[in-house]
Design an enzyme around this catalytic site. Structure first.
Site, PDB file in Angstrom:
ATOM      1  N   GLY A  34      72.643  45.324 -40.487  1.00  0.00           N
ATOM      2  CA  GLY A  34      73.370  46.421 -41.119  1.00  0.00           C
ATOM      3  C   GLY A  34      73.374  47.644 -40.238  1.00  0.00           C
ATOM      4  O   GLY A  34      72.673  47.722 -39.232  1.00  0.00           O
ATOM      5  N   VAL A  35      74.188  48.626 -40.622  1.00  0.00           N
ATOM      6  CA  VAL A  35      74.310  49.878 -39.883  1.00  0.00           C
ATOM      7  C   VAL A  35      74.103  51.023 -40.852  1.00  0.00           C
ATOM      8  O   VAL A  35      74.664  51.021 -41.952  1.00  0.00           O
ATOM      9  CB  VAL A  35      75.693  50.003 -39.211  1.00  0.00           C
ATOM     10  N   PHE A  38      71.089  56.575 -39.110  1.00  0.00           N
ATOM     11  CA  PHE A  38      70.434  56.868 -37.846  1.00  0.00           C
ATOM     12  C   PHE A  38      70.598  55.757 -36.811  1.00  0.00           C
ATOM     13  O   PHE A  38      70.191  55.912 -35.676  1.00  0.00           O
ATOM     14  CB  PHE A  38      68.940  57.104 -38.070  1.00  0.00           C
ATOM     15  N   GLY A  39      71.142  54.621 -37.166  1.00  0.00           N
ATOM     16  CA  GLY A  39      71.255  53.526 -36.222  1.00  0.00           C
ATOM     17  C   GLY A  39      71.488  52.207 -36.929  1.00  0.00           C
ATOM     18  O   GLY A  39      72.173  52.144 -37.940  1.00  0.00           O
ATOM     19  N   LYS A  40      70.887  51.134 -36.384  1.00  0.00           N
ATOM     20  CA  LYS A  40      71.129  49.788 -36.892  1.00  0.00           C
ATOM     21  C   LYS A  40      69.853  49.130 -37.401  1.00  0.00           C
ATOM     22  O   LYS A  40      68.753  49.567 -37.103  1.00  0.00           O
ATOM     23  CB  LYS A  40      71.729  48.908 -35.791  1.00  0.00           C
ATOM     24  N   VAL A  41      70.038  48.057 -38.151  1.00  0.00           N
ATOM     25  CA  VAL A  41      68.940  47.200 -38.569  1.00  0.00           C
ATOM     26  C   VAL A  41      69.208  45.815 -38.002  1.00  0.00           C
ATOM     27  O   VAL A  41      70.262  45.234 -38.241  1.00  0.00           O
ATOM     28  CB  VAL A  41      68.811  47.127 -40.099  1.00  0.00           C
ATOM     29  N   ASP A 150      68.275  55.898 -55.354  1.00  0.00           N
ATOM     30  CA  ASP A 150      69.472  55.122 -55.016  1.00  0.00           C
ATOM     31  C   ASP A 150      69.252  53.647 -55.355  1.00  0.00           C
ATOM     32  O   ASP A 150      69.656  52.766 -54.603  1.00  0.00           O
ATOM     33  CB  ASP A 150      69.817  55.290 -53.536  1.00  0.00           C
TER      34      ASP A 150
END
Length: 559
Positions: A34-35, A38-41, A150
């Site tokens: 995922g994105v 702060f960046g990506k996973v 959330d």
């Protein structure tokens, strides 16, 4: 939707190639899961043991630009201490000059959201089992002063044995109370009435509401509040009226109605839920163990020593927090986390060592209607620590405060930037809205209410998501007067309302200047329009008016 920073190159000193793949520490990085902000996973694999992990990559420049260095440094250590069978674990933090790698627990079952979409509603027994696990995780974090804010099926993952694992606890701690709606890019279907209406809220009660929506989704395969028209959806949520199918147990209906109370003061607490007859049925003891640690006057020497080692502080500092019952202090939180971890590991030993899965999902019912569309993303956690990430800020400069994050609602396009802005200007003109060009990719728009003669205001800003895609972000700017008075912006007198040609011309000029493509197409706005603003309070809902403006504009652009 979220503003996505560019994917920056990482330092080669800390990063190596392994058979064509990137290696961080002992972990070989694989596909992107995922994105986020702060960046990506990415999925990672330990080179020695072969175990899979999820690696969340935080971009340092993005962290600095959002002014959240201190928050992340203080929170990571405590998130590393979180050990609960139904919360995604943070195992390790690896730092490079350009990025921070958070090595987290990987689960193979995917999102609860996807499972419900594929298989439909669950039977009552299975719904209760998963809901008990989710509420146990929520209770664990609430007791340690962390609120999710959330919660939704997208943030509940399933492991290989179909047990629930809550992800993204800790994100909300970097935001001030009452601000989370403007930073959330998720669906509003799960948001509590006080959140979407912009009222102040303490925190735990919004998780109760969202948990109630999740319980309804488990039992029914649909959502209690759903509508394609956002203003109508908001009205349904604020009214709190939802359909209860006949097949639902009257006992669970009473629980749902208590959890989905519009008035947060009348809404169920975790204690109320735990005492409800429907919830108590078949409740595993390990989910809610006895908690003597807060009332006990005895100090655990081992836990005290561990806190001192991890936070590089003296015993006197920790004891002072404990004796003063300052439970929100990071030292006190860490102490109680260690106590809880030890107790939960002992009482849930069977859970951790289990080799056979529980009863599988056997329900054959399917979704009667499609789930609301969502944006695929993973949010970066922001836990607490004192020294783990000192290298984030080598000068140890003091920040003046957390910059207010923005909530992004918008549309994506693969057209050229100048074409996008030209179409936007044409649509605004067709709607007879007034607008001002702040810069080539940033417009401020207002609409006069013919009944009240007041103005609804919004901003439109274009960002680059990747090499081909652009995001037109919508934002309500009803708080502009407050921002101007507080000194967060410098008001200057506005000129005449800009026309379409000025927008297109400025856009062309900007392209000629050769702005870098890896950053957002515009810099932060530092000034506000001070031409006749409405200082007097406006009647009606600002949020609803804002979404009406958005809906009208999107409708024109979609033609």
């Amino acid at each position: 939707m979220r503003r996505l920073s560019s994917w920056r190159k990482m330092a080669t000193a800390e990063k190596q190639k392994h058979d064509g793949r990137v290696k961080i520490g002992h972990y070989i990085l694989g596909d992107t899961l995922g994105v986020g902000t702060f960046g990506k996973v990415k999925v990672g694999k330990h080179e020695l043991t072969g175990h899979k992990v999820a690696v969340k990559i935080l971009n340092r420049q993005k962290i600095r630009s959002l002014d959240v260095v201190g928050k992340i440094r203080r929170e990571i250590q405590n998130l590393k201490l979180f050990r609960h069978p139904h919360i995604i674990k943070l195992y390790q933090v690896i730092s490079t000059p350009s990025d921070i790698f958070m090595v987290m627990e990987y689960v193979s079952g995917g999102e609860l959201f996807d499972y419900i979409c594929k298989n439909g509603r669950l039977d009552e027994k299975e719904s209760r089992r998963l809901f008990q696990q989710i509420l146990s995780g929520v209770d664990y974090c609430h007791r340690h002063m962390v609120v999710h804010r959330d919660l939704k099926p997208e943030n509940v993952l399933l492991d290989a044995h179909m047990n629930a694992k809550i992800a993204d606890f800790g994100l909300s701690n970097m935001m001030s109370d009452g601000e989370f709606l403007r930073t959330s890019c998720g669906s509003p279907n799960y948001a509590a009435p006080e959140v979407i209406s912009g009222r102040l809220y303490a925190g735990p009660e919004v998780d109760i509401w969202s948990s109630g929506v999740i319980l309804y989704a488990l039992l029914c395969g649909t959502l209690p509040f759903d509508d394609d028209h956002v203003p109508t959806l908001f009205k349904k949520i604020c009214d709190g009226i939802f359909y209860t199918p006949q097949y639902l147990n009257p006992s669970v209906i009473s629980l749902l109605k208590h959890m989905l109370q519009v008035d947060p003061m009348k809404r169920a607490t975790i204690k109320d839920i735990r005492e409800h007859e429907w919830f108590k049925q078949d409740l595993p003891k390990y989910l809610f163990p006895e908690d003597p640690s807060y009332s006990s006057t005895m100090i655990d020497d081992e836990a005290l020593k561990e806190v001192c080692e991890k936070f590089e502080c003296s015993e006197e500092e920790v004891l002072s927090c404990l004796y003063n019952r300052n439970h929100q202090d990071p030292l006190a939180v860490a102490y109680h986390l260690i106590i809880d971890n030890r107790r939960i590991m002992n009482e849930a030993k069977d859970f951790y060592l289990a080799t056979s899965p529980p009863d599988s999902f056997l329900d054959d019912h399917h979704l009667t209607r499609p789930h609301p569309e969502r944006v695929p993303f993973l949010v970066a956690e922001t836990p607490r620590a004192r020294h783990t990430l000192d290298e984030l800020n080598p000068q140890k400069s003091k920040h003046q405060g957390v910059r207010k994050a923005k909530w992004h609602l918008g549309i994506r396009s693969q057209s050229r930037p100048n074409d996008i802005m030209a179409e936007v200007c044409r649509a605004i003109k067709q709607l007879d809205y007034e607008w001002k060009v702040v810069n080539p990719y940033y417009l401020r728009v207002r609409r006069k209410n013919p009944v009240t003669s007041t103005f609804s205001k919004m901003s439109l800003q274009l960002y680059q998501v990747d090499s081909r895609t652009y995001l037109l972000d919508f934002r309500s700017i009803d708080d502009e007067i407050t921002e101007a008075k507080s000194g967060t912006a410098t008001p200057q007198r506005s000129g005449s309302i800009s026309n379409y040609r000025s927008c297109q011309r400025s856009d062309s000029d900007a392209e000629a200047q050769g702005k870098p493509s890896e950053v957002s197409l515009t810099s932060s706005v530092t000034s506000l329009d001070s031409s006749p603003v409405d200082v007097a309070p406006r009647p009606g809902s600002h949020t609803i008016e804002f979404f009406e403006m958005c809906a009208n504009l999107i409708k024109i652009l979609a033609q």
